[in-house]
Design a protein around this motif. Structure first.
Motif, PDB file in Angstrom:
ATOM      1  N   ILE A  29       1.608 -41.159  69.129  1.00 32.08           N
ATOM      2  CA  ILE A  29       0.749 -42.204  68.583  1.00 32.08           C
ATOM      3  C   ILE A  29       0.101 -42.985  69.725  1.00 32.08           C
ATOM      4  N   ASP A  30      -1.197 -43.198  69.613  1.00 31.89           N
ATOM      5  CA  ASP A  30      -1.951 -44.009  70.569  1.00 31.89           C
ATOM      6  C   ASP A  30      -2.033 -45.423  69.997  1.00 31.89           C
ATOM      7  N   ALA A  31      -1.371 -46.384  70.671  1.00 32.50           N
ATOM      8  CA  ALA A  31      -1.308 -47.746  70.133  1.00 32.50           C
ATOM      9  C   ALA A  31      -1.220 -48.768  71.269  1.00 32.50           C
ATOM     10  N   ALA A  32      -1.445 -50.031  70.913  1.00 36.96           N
ATOM     11  CA  ALA A  32      -1.403 -51.115  71.894  1.00 36.96           C
ATOM     12  C   ALA A  32       0.021 -51.434  72.342  1.00 36.96           C
ATOM     13  N   ASP A  33       0.989 -51.302  71.422  1.00 35.33           N
ATOM     14  CA  ASP A  33       2.382 -51.599  71.773  1.00 35.33           C
ATOM     15  C   ASP A  33       3.323 -50.807  70.857  1.00 35.33           C
ATOM     16  N   GLU A  34       4.619 -50.955  71.095  1.00 36.69           N
ATOM     17  CA  GLU A  34       5.619 -50.189  70.337  1.00 36.69           C
ATOM     18  C   GLU A  34       5.609 -50.534  68.853  1.00 36.69           C
ATOM     19  N   ASP A  35       5.412 -51.806  68.531  1.00 36.60           N
ATOM     20  CA  ASP A  35       5.400 -52.213  67.120  1.00 36.60           C
ATOM     21  C   ASP A  35       4.233 -51.574  66.367  1.00 36.60           C
ATOM     22  N   GLU A  36       3.076 -51.575  66.981  1.00 29.72           N
ATOM     23  CA  GLU A  36       1.908 -50.949  66.356  1.00 29.72           C
ATOM     24  C   GLU A  36       2.122 -49.437  66.226  1.00 29.72           C
ATOM     25  N   ALA A  37       2.701 -48.827  67.244  1.00 26.91           N
ATOM     26  CA  ALA A  37       2.991 -47.389  67.209  1.00 26.91           C
ATOM     27  C   ALA A  37       3.945 -47.070  66.062  1.00 26.91           C
TER      28      ALA A  37
END
Length: 70
Positions: A29-37
């Motif tokens: 997953i491409d995301a801003a942080d772990e929570d968003e991922a």
């Protein structure tokens, strides 16, 4: 944005009644942080598996940054 590897894990009873951990699915997953991922992965896992909730196939979620060689 960073790439995270998200694994959906489930505890199952194996041979002789021993508990083992089984990976039910892995997503990048491409995301801003772990929570968003984690949230993106939950939605994608449910869509891919045709589920109403990810916990029907997994007990927990492991999220960690992807380890790509430089």
């Amino acid at each position: 944005m960073s790439i995270y590897v998200v694994r959906f894990m489930k505890n199952v009873l194996g041979e002789y009644g021993r508990q083992s951990e089984v990976c039910q699915g892995t997503l990048e997953i491409d995301a801003a942080d772990e929570d968003e991922a984690r949230e993106q992965a939950k939605a994608r896992f449910c869509k891919d598996q045709a589920l109403h909730h990810w916990s029907l196939h997994a007990d927990r979620i492991h999220v960690k940054p992807a380890d790509f060689p430089s």
